[in-house]
Enzyme design. Structure first.
Site, short mmCIF file in Angstrom:
data_model
loop_
_atom_site.label_atom_id
_atom_site.label_comp_id
_atom_site.label_asym_id
_atom_site.label_seq_id
_atom_site.Cartn_x
_atom_site.Cartn_y
_atom_site.Cartn_z
CG ASP A 366 -83.06 57.56 -153.49
OD1 ASP A 366 -83.22 57.40 -154.52
OD2 ASP A 366 -83.19 59.23 -153.59
CG ASP A 367 -83.51 52.43 -156.64
OD1 ASP A 367 -84.69 51.90 -155.53
OD2 ASP A 367 -83.49 52.57 -157.30
NE ARG A 443 -82.65 52.91 -162.32
CZ ARG A 443 -82.71 53.55 -161.82
NH1 ARG A 443 -84.25 53.57 -160.94
NH2 ARG A 443 -81.67 53.68 -160.07
CG ASP A 478 -87.40 58.39 -159.54
OD1 ASP A 478 -87.59 58.69 -160.25
OD2 ASP A 478 -85.86 57.85 -158.36
CG MET A 479 -92.40 57.83 -163.57
SD MET A 479 -91.45 58.26 -165.87
CE MET A 479 -92.50 59.06 -166.14
CG ASP A 548 -81.67 61.70 -161.81
OD1 ASP A 548 -81.49 62.21 -160.25
OD2 ASP A 548 -81.42 60.50 -162.61
C1 DGJ Z 1 -83.33 59.23 -160.16
C2 DGJ Z 1 -83.79 59.91 -159.34
O1 DGJ Z 1 -83.81 61.46 -159.76
C3 DGJ Z 1 -82.47 60.03 -158.37
O2 DGJ Z 1 -82.07 61.00 -157.52
C4 DGJ Z 1 -82.51 58.73 -157.39
O3 DGJ Z 1 -83.63 58.41 -156.46
C5 DGJ Z 1 -82.32 57.46 -157.96
N1 DGJ Z 1 -83.26 57.34 -159.38
C6 DGJ Z 1 -83.13 56.11 -157.75
O4 DGJ Z 1 -83.45 55.30 -158.15
#
Ligand code: DGJ
Length: 731
Positions: A366-367, A443, A478-479, A548
Site C-alpha cells: 500500500d501507500d 490530507r 486510490d483518491m 476504510d
Molecule cells: C486510503 C485507502 O482507503 C486506504 O486503504 C489506504 O490505501 C490509504 N488511503 C493509504 O494512504
C-alpha cells in the site's frame, strides 16, 4: 424484447425482458411519458394523458387552453415554455436568453447498443442482446438537436438512457443543465430511497415518503462521494425487500451528480438524474456535441431484492470488463493497517511469507513505497520507488514475493499531488486551482488538473512506467480528497465551469488507457474506501475497496447498503486487527472472517503478530473461502435480515444453477431470553435436496425456503455463522 413504434398512435413501446416503457409524440411534437412498469403486450392507450385547462398553467398555443406543458408528463422537459417544474436541461444563447423549445424531428430504432463517447457505460457483446432507440428532438430556431437514447436488453429488466446535445446552429450554445434522464410518473405514491453516509460510514439506507416540492441528493465534491451515492429508488408504499414495485436509477458517473424527485401541484412525481448543474456549464460551439453519462434504470415488481439482483447481474456481466470480469478473484493481504507507511522490505517479505503460509494468493504493497513518503505530507506525483525503504527496488521485491508463490500488487494515488513533491515544484499550475485564491489542502494534498491533456499524459506515462518495471498483477487506485477552488489554468473564463466534468473525461481516458495497456492486471478502485463506489469506476476497475472502516459490525451495514446496487464480487472486504483501528471495537476473528468472506475477501493486518492459534484459524478461513468464493462472487445475492432493522443480519448466496448456497448470519449483541430464530432461505430450487455441509443433515429446498432453518443459540456478543449447502440426490 424490442422497440416498436405505432405510427398511428405515435407511441414508442420499449419492451425489455419483463418490462414495458411507453411514450408518445403529441401534437406540436412534444413528447409525453405514458407508462413504465410490468411488460404489456401492446399499448392501446388505456390511460392516455389528459388535456385540461388548469389555472395558472399557460398555453403555448393560445387557441387551446387545455394544452399546457405544465400539466403533461414529459419525457425530457425544458425550461421557459409553460412547464414550471424542474427542467431536465437548460441552455443559454449569446443574447442571454435561457429559453428553448424542443420538438420531435425523427427517430431511429436499431439493433445493438453504441458506445458512449468518452464515457463508461453498460455494453453488449452481441448485437442481438439489445435494441436502441434514438429520438431526435430539435429546436429549429437555434439549430439545437437533442438526441434521447434508450436501450432495452433481452436478458435484463433494464433500460439505459443518455442524451446527446448537438449544436447545428450558427451561434455557440451554453448548456447550463443536461440531466441524463427524466421520468414523469403520473402520481406521487412513492417513497424515495437513497444511500448516504460519510468516510468510514458509507451507504446507509434512507427511505422517506415523497412530499410536494423537490427532494434531492447530490454531490458537489468532484467525486460521486461517500456522502451520497449516485443512486435512488422510488418504491411504491407497500414495496419491501421481496414485494412490490421498485424503480431504481443509477448514474454511470464518478463526479458531481444530482438526483431529484419533484412532486408538483397535481401530485405527479418527476424523477431525474444526471451531472449536477451546480457550478456546471458547457460551451457548445458550432457542430460540437455534448454527451451526458448513462443512467441505468431498473424496474421490478418483486421488491428491492429483485432490483438489486438485476443491477448485480448487468454490472457483473455487462459493465465490468476485462480479463478479470469472469475470473475468480484472488485472496489478498494488504499491508496498510499492518505497517502504514513505516516498513522495510524485510518486514514486507515477512508479512507476505505469513500470508503465503495461510494460503493467501496476492500481496498488496500500500501507500508509502515511493518518493520520500514517510507520512502523508509528501511525494504524491513522484512515482519513483523509495530506495531507502526498498533498497533493491520494486522489481526485486515483487520478484521475491512471486518466488514465494504469490502475486504482487501495488497502491497508487495518481490523481493527486503533494505540495512537497518534485512534480509540484516543476508544475505548480498542474493542480486544480483558481488564480490568487488559496489552494486548500485535504490530507496535505492537491488534485491534479485532469481536465488538461498533458497532465493526463503524465499520469499515464508515470503509472505505466512503474507497471512495466516489475511483475505487478494488481493495482489499488486510490483518491483521497474532494475538489475545492475548482478551476483550471488551461481553460478560458467562459469554460471554467467545465473543469469538474472535463476532469472526469480526463480521468476516464487515463483509466481506459492504463487498464487497456495492462490487461493482465486486476485493478481495484478506492477513494478513502468507498468514496467512489459507482458504476463509472466499476467499468474500468471491476472491484472497489468498500470502506476504510474494517470493523466487522460497521461492515454489516456498509456491505448491506452497498449491496442494494453493487454485486458482492465488487466489494473489497478484509479481515483486520483488533481493537479495530477505526472504531476500536474488539470482535472475534470468526466474526471478522464471516463478514469479510461475504465479499471479495482479503486481510489487512500483520499476520506475524497473530498467535499460533489465530494463524491456524486464518488458514482455515482462507481454505473455506476458496471453497465458497465461486458462489459468493458469481452467485445470486439475497438479503434476509437487515442490520438497519435490528441486532441481526443475514444474507444468502445461491449459485446460478441453484445447486449450492452459502448463508451468513450475524448477531451483534447477545440478548437476554433471546427468541428462537429460524432463517427462511430464498432462491433455492424447491425440488432439490440440499445437504448442510457443516452438519451433514439433508433438507428440501422447499423446506429451507418455507419452513426455514433453525439458528442455534450463539453465546456472547459479535457472533456469526457461515454455512454451506449443496444439492444431493438422496437423503
Ligand atoms: C486510503 C485507502 O482507503 C486506504 O486503504 C489506504 O490505501 C490509504 N488511503 C493509504 O494512504
Amino acid at each position: 424484447m424490442g422497440i416498436h413504434f405505432d405510427a398511428k398512435l405515435k407511441v414508442f413501446h420499449l419492451q425489455g425482458k419483463d418490462t414495458s416503457y411507453c411514450f408518445q409524440i403529441q401534437r406540436e411534437g412534444y413528447i409525453t411519458h405514458l407508462y413504465w412498469g410490468r411488460k404489456i403486450k401492446k399499448y392501446h392507450q388505456s390511460n392516455p394523458v389528459s388535456f385540461v385547462d388548469r389555472g395558472f398553467s399557460p398555453n403555448p398555443d393560445p387557441s387551446d387552453r387545455t394544452f399546457s406543458l405544465d400539466t403533461l408528463p414529459e419525457e425530457y422537459p425544458g425550461y421557459g415554455n409553460t412547464d414550471f417544474r424542474t427542467p431536465a436541461y437548460q441552455i443559454q444563447l449569446e443574447n442571454g436568453s435561457t429559453i428553448s423549445d424542443l420538438r420531435y424531428k425523427k427517430h431511429f430504432i436499431f439493433k445493438g447498443k453504441p458506445k458512449l463517447n468518452g464515457l463508461p457505460a453498460t455494453y453488449i457483446e452481441n448485437e442481438s442482446e439489445a435494441v436502441t432507440l434514438d429520438v431526435i428532438l430539435e429546436d429549429h430556431l437555434i439549430g439545437l438537436s437533442v438526441i434521447l437514447t434508450y436501450t432495452v436488453f433481452d436478458s435484463f429488466n433494464v433500460i439505459t438512457r443518455s442524451v446527446r446535445f448537438e449544436n447545428h446552429g450558427v451561434q455557440p450554445i451554453k448548456i447550463l443543465r443536461a440531466l441524463s434522464a427524466n421520468v414523469d410518473f403520473r402520481d406521487d405514491q412513492f417513497d424515495f430511497l437513497t444511500l448516504y453516509g460519510s468516510h468510514i460510514n458509507e451507504r446507509n439506507i434512507a427511505r422517506r415518503p415523497i412530499v410536494p416540492g423537490n427532494q434531492m441528493i447530490e454531490s458537489m465534491r468532484g467525486a460521486s462521494s461517500h456522502q451520497q451515492n449516485p443512486f435512488f429508488a422510488l418504491l411504491r408504499k407497500d414495496a419491501n425487500e421481496v414485494y412490490g414495485e421498485v424503480y431504481g436509477f443509477n448514474l454511470v458517473y464518478s463526479g458531481n451528480f444530482l438526483a431529484q424527485v419533484e412532486v408538483d401541484q397535481f401530485h405527479t412525481a418527476r424523477a431525474s438524474i444526471g451531472i449536477n448543474p451546480f457550478d456546471f456549464s458547457w460551451l457548445l460551439e458550432q457542430e460540437e456535441l455534448f454527451q451526458t453519462p448513462e443512467v441505468v434504470m431498473v424496474y421490478s415488481n418483486k421488491g428491492l431484492g429483485d432490483m438489486s439482483r438485476t443491477f448485480h447481474e448487468i454490472y457483473r456481466t455487462r459493465l465490468c470488463k476485462g480479463t478479470y470480469r469472469d475470473l475468480i478473484r484472488p485472496i489478498l493481504i494488504n499491508n496498510w493497517e499492518a505497517t502504514y507507511m513505516k516498513f522495510t522490505d524485510d518486514k514486507i517479505i515477512e508479512i507476505a511469507k505469513a500470508g503465503k503460509e495461510a494460503g493467501i494468493e496476492l500481496f498488496v504493497l500500500d501507500d508509502g513505497w515511493f518518493g520520500k513518503r514517510n507520512n502523508d505530507k509528501s511525494s504524491l506525483g513522484d512515482w519513483v520507488v523509495d530506495t531507502h525503504k526498498l533498497p533493491h527496488g520494486l522489481a526485486d521485491l515483487a520478484t521475491k514475493i512471486r518466488n514465494l508463490g504469490m502475486e504482487f500488487g501495488l497502491w497508487f494515488e495518481p490523481e493527486m499531488v503533494s505540495v512537497d513533491s518534485n512534480l509540484y515544484r516543476s508544475h505548480p499550475d498542474w493542480c486544480i486551482h483558481v488564480p490568487n485564491r488559496s489552494r486548500s489542502e485535504g490530507r496535505n494534498q492537491l488534485i491534479l488538473d485532469l481536465s488538461r491533456k498533458e497532465v493526463c499524459d503524465y499520469i499515464i506515462e508515470a503509472v505505466s512506467t512503474v507497471l512495466a518495471s516489475a511483475p505487478i498483477s494488481y493495482v489499488k487506485w486510490d483518491m483521497n480528497r474532494h475538489m475545492t477552488e475548482v478551476g483550471s489554468a488551461a481553460l478560458p473564463p467562459a469554460r471554467q465551469r467545465e473543469t469538474a466534468h472535463r476532469y472526469m473525461l480526463g480521468l476516464y481516458r487515463v483509466l481506459g488507457e492504463i487498464t487497456d495497456g495492462f490487461p493482465g492486471i486486476l485493478f481495484e478502485s478506492c477513494s478513502g474506501g468507498g468514496g467512489r463506489f459507482d458504476p463509472g469506476m466499476l467499468y474500468y476497475m471491476p472491484q472497489t475497496w468498500t470502506s476504510d472502516n474494517t470493523d466487522a459490525v460497521s461492515r454489516l451495514k456498509i456491505q448491506y447498503g452497498t449491496s442494494l446496487v453493487y454485486p458482492p464480487i465488487t466489494m473489497g472486504s478484509h479481515v483486520s486487527a483488533v481493537p479495530n483501528h477505526q472504531v476500536h471495537r474488539v470482535t472475534s476473528l470468526a466474526m471478522r472472517g464471516n463478514v469479510a468472506m461475504s465479499g471479495n475477501f482479503g486481510y489487512e493486518l500483520d499476520l506475524t503478530k497473530l498467535s499460533i492459534e489465530e494463524r491456524k484459524e486464518v488458514k482455515k478461513q482462507v481454505r473455506f473461502y476458496k471453497e465458497i468464493r465461486h458462489i459468493i462472487q458469481f452467485g445470486n445475492f439475497y438479503r434476509l435480515l437487515s442490520p438497519f432493522a435490528g441486532n441481526e443480519t443475514a444474507w444468502l448466496f445461491v449459485s446460478d444453477d441453484r445447486t449450492e448456497a452459502v448463508v451468513g448470519y450475524y448477531k451483534v449483541l447477545a440478548q437476554p431470553n433471546e427468541p428462537f430464530i429460524s432463517l427462511r432461505f430464498k432462491g433455492l430450487n424447491s425440488e432439490y435436496l440440499y445437504q448442510h455441509i457443516e452438519t451433514g443433515r439433508v433438507y428440501g429446498g422447499d423446506e429451507l425456503m418455507y419452513a426455514g432453518i433453525a439458528i442455534p443459540k450463539l453465546k456472547g456478543d459479535y457472533t456469526s455463522l457461515l454455512w454451506r449447502f449443496k444439492k444431493v440426490e438422496e437423503e
